[in-house]
Structure formats: structure tokens, C-alpha cells
Write a protein that holds these residues in place. Structure first.
Motif, short mmCIF file in Angstrom:
data_model
loop_
_atom_site.label_atom_id
_atom_site.label_comp_id
_atom_site.label_asym_id
_atom_site.label_seq_id
_atom_site.Cartn_x
_atom_site.Cartn_y
_atom_site.Cartn_z
N ASP A 137 0.81 -1.22 0.00
CA ASP A 137 0.00 0.00 0.00
C ASP A 137 0.84 1.27 0.00
N LEU A 138 2.15 1.14 0.12
CA LEU A 138 2.99 2.33 0.15
C LEU A 138 3.11 2.94 -1.24
N ASN A 139 3.02 4.26 -1.31
CA ASN A 139 3.16 5.00 -2.58
C ASN A 139 4.49 5.73 -2.57
N VAL A 140 5.45 5.25 -3.38
CA VAL A 140 6.78 5.82 -3.42
C VAL A 140 6.78 7.03 -4.35
N LYS A 141 7.22 8.19 -3.86
CA LYS A 141 7.25 9.42 -4.65
C LYS A 141 8.69 9.82 -4.92
N SER A 142 8.88 10.43 -6.08
CA SER A 142 10.20 10.94 -6.43
C SER A 142 10.39 12.33 -5.85
N LEU A 143 11.63 12.84 -5.98
CA LEU A 143 11.92 14.18 -5.47
C LEU A 143 11.12 15.24 -6.20
N ALA A 144 10.95 15.06 -7.52
CA ALA A 144 10.17 16.03 -8.31
C ALA A 144 8.71 16.03 -7.88
N ASP A 145 8.15 14.83 -7.58
CA ASP A 145 6.75 14.76 -7.13
C ASP A 145 6.57 15.45 -5.77
N ILE A 146 7.55 15.28 -4.92
CA ILE A 146 7.45 15.91 -3.60
C ILE A 146 7.54 17.42 -3.71
N GLU A 147 8.47 17.95 -4.56
CA GLU A 147 8.60 19.39 -4.72
C GLU A 147 7.37 19.99 -5.38
N ALA A 148 6.77 19.26 -6.33
CA ALA A 148 5.57 19.77 -6.99
C ALA A 148 4.38 19.80 -6.04
N GLU A 149 4.29 18.82 -5.15
CA GLU A 149 3.14 18.74 -4.23
C GLU A 149 3.25 19.73 -3.09
N TYR A 150 4.47 19.92 -2.59
CA TYR A 150 4.65 20.77 -1.42
C TYR A 150 5.34 22.10 -1.75
N ASN A 151 5.37 22.49 -3.06
CA ASN A 151 5.99 23.75 -3.45
C ASN A 151 5.13 24.92 -2.97
N TYR A 152 5.78 25.91 -2.37
CA TYR A 152 5.08 27.09 -1.85
C TYR A 152 5.88 28.33 -2.25
N ALA A 153 5.24 29.21 -3.06
CA ALA A 153 5.95 30.36 -3.67
C ALA A 153 5.91 31.61 -2.78
#
Length: 259
Positions: free
Chosen positions: A227-243
Motif C-alpha cells: 500500500d505504500l506509494n513511493v514518490k520521487s523528489l520532483a513529485d514531492i517538490e511539486a506537491e509541497y511547493n510554496y511560492a
């Protein structure tokens, strides 16, 4: 204490032998065999008799008589003593030349108690008895003995208390050999140090799990990993990016002196 030396639970005075209630024993004769009618010595024309009550064969659950005193009507009532009851109840305004006082204590507190009362002539002495006083031509003697404490019955544990036990219902039942071997092998694997670093998987962990919980965790560990969803570094930056757009806009509106 002998079987017939049961602590007395009450001492009273009766106007006549038939006036004593059920459960009370009238002392009708003295140790010399004479009639134990107290007569005018108790302040009554018709006389009177002493009567006692006891727990008989079993230890009395209530208070027991620990002392008896005979005092004149001018003496103050001793602390902890009560006047002995009379059967029938005395008429209002009646006087007594001598008063009979009884000391009662709970059976669990008393160490000794009065087990027998006898009457005799004033000139006679009774061994093993203590003189409580004199009424008329008679002397009242008390014999004391140790009090046997009642033994409390063992209480049974209710079903509700058994459910609060930390032990499992099947505690003590023999486990299956295969489950014992599997739990032992898994427990040993956690502490295995046969590697190039000489460390086990539990080194540095401040606590350990009980083996019965290890089996439950290991059995479902493969299902948890699927059930674990492995995310890449790009996916993490896109999801948690705050400008910080809101903060920058608010800063631009402030006066230059504040900035």
C-alpha cells in the motif's frame, strides 16, 4: 476459651424470672444454692434478678460485654459504660440505691470479655472471678476470657474482575509447536548480529515488542508494503511547493519605512 465460655452480649435486670425476654438467661440461684433475689438492695420492694445473654456456640457478630460495675446512685456514670437495661422498663421517677453499668465493645476490638456472672454471699470469694460490686446481701462476680476473633470468609472473584485481568483467557494453554518455532525464529532474527557490522536490528531501540505481537506484525507486513506509494523528489517538490505569493504581495504594500 472453652466451648461454654462464650462472651456475654448483654447484662440486664428483670423484675421477675418470667419478665426476661427470649434469649436471656436468669441467674436464679447463688453459688451456695440460695435464691438470687436481689430484693430491697436494688431499691425495689418486690426484688429482682440478674439476667444475661450470649452468642452461645458461635462468636457473636455484635458488641460483647467487656466489664460490669455496680455503683451507688450518687456516683457519676463511668466513661464508656451504659446503664444495664431493665425488664420491664422502669417507671418514671423510680429510684435505685445501686446502679448496674455495662461496658460494650465490638467483638473485633475487644481483647477480653465477660464470659460468666455469678452471685454469692458477701463473705465468699470465687477463684478466677473478679468482684464487680455488691447489691443488698449479694456480691456479683465476673469471669473474663479472651475473645476469639471471627474469621472472615474468602471472597470469590467476580466475572467482572476476571475480565480486568491482563492475562489472556487461554493463558497457560499449550501452544502449537509450529507457532512456537515461528515466533522463536522471528524473535532471534531481530537480535541477530552475524553481519559485517556486528549490529542487530534492535540496537539503539529503547524498547522491545513482546513476541506475541511480533507474530501479528510480521504476518501483515507484506500487505502494508504493497500500500505504500513511493514518490520521487520532483513529485514531492511539486506537491509541497510554496511560492510565498501572499507574503510577497503584503510586503510590497507596506510603507518603505516599515520594510
Amino acid at each position: 476459651m472453652a466451648e461454654d465460655e462464650t462472651p456475654l452480649t448483654g447484662v440486664a435486670w428483670a423484675a421477675a424470672p418470667e419478665a426476661a425476654p427470649a434469649g436471656w438467661t436468669v441467674i436464679g440461684v447463688t453459688v451456695e444454692g440460695a435464691a438470687a433475689n436481689l430484693g430491697k438492695g436494688f431499691g425495689l420492694k418486690s426484688g429482682g434478678y440478674l439476667c444475661v445473654s450470649s452468642g452461645r456456640a458461635q462468636a457473636p457478630p455484635g458488641p460483647v460485654v467487656t466489664d460490669v460495675l455496680v455503683l451507688s446512685d450518687r456516683s457519676p456514670q463511668p466513661l464508656g459504660y451504659t446503664r444495664a437495661p431493665e425488664f420491664p422498663e422502669p417507671r418514671p421517677g423510680g429510684s435505685r440505691k445501686k446502679r448496674l453499668y455495662v461496658k460494650l465493645q465490638p467483638v473485633g476490638v475487644a481483647d477480653t470479655a465477660v464470659v460468666d456472672i455469678k452471685l454469692s454471699s458477701k463473705s465468699k470469694t470465687l477463684p478466677y472471678y473478679t468482684k464487680a460490686g455488691e447489691i443488698g446481701n449479694f456480691a456479683i462476680w465476673c469471669k473474663k476470657g479472651p475473645v476469639l476473633k471471627p474469621v472472615p470468609k474468602p471472597r470469590s472473584i467476580s466475572t467482572g474482575l476476571k475480565q480486568l485481568s491482563l492475562q489472556s483467557p487461554d493463558y497457560g494453554a499449550p501452544a502449537a509447536p509450529c507457532s512456537i518455532k515461528r515466533a522463536a525464529s522471528q524473535h532471534e532474527a531481530l537480535y541477530d548480529t552475524s553481519n559485517i557490522y556486528g549490529l542487530s536490528a534492535m540496537d539503539g531501540v529503547p524498547f522491545t515488542l513482546h513476541p506475541k505481537f511480533d507474530t501479528r506484525l510480521s504476518s501483515g507486513s507484506n500487505a502494508l508494503l504493497t500500500d505504500l506509494n513511493v514518490k520521487s523528489l520532483a513529485d514531492i517538490e511539486a506537491e509541497y511547493n510554496y511560492a510565498f505569493v501572499v507574503e510577497k504581495t503584503a510586503a510590497a504594500r507596506l510603507p518603505p519605512s516599515v520594510c
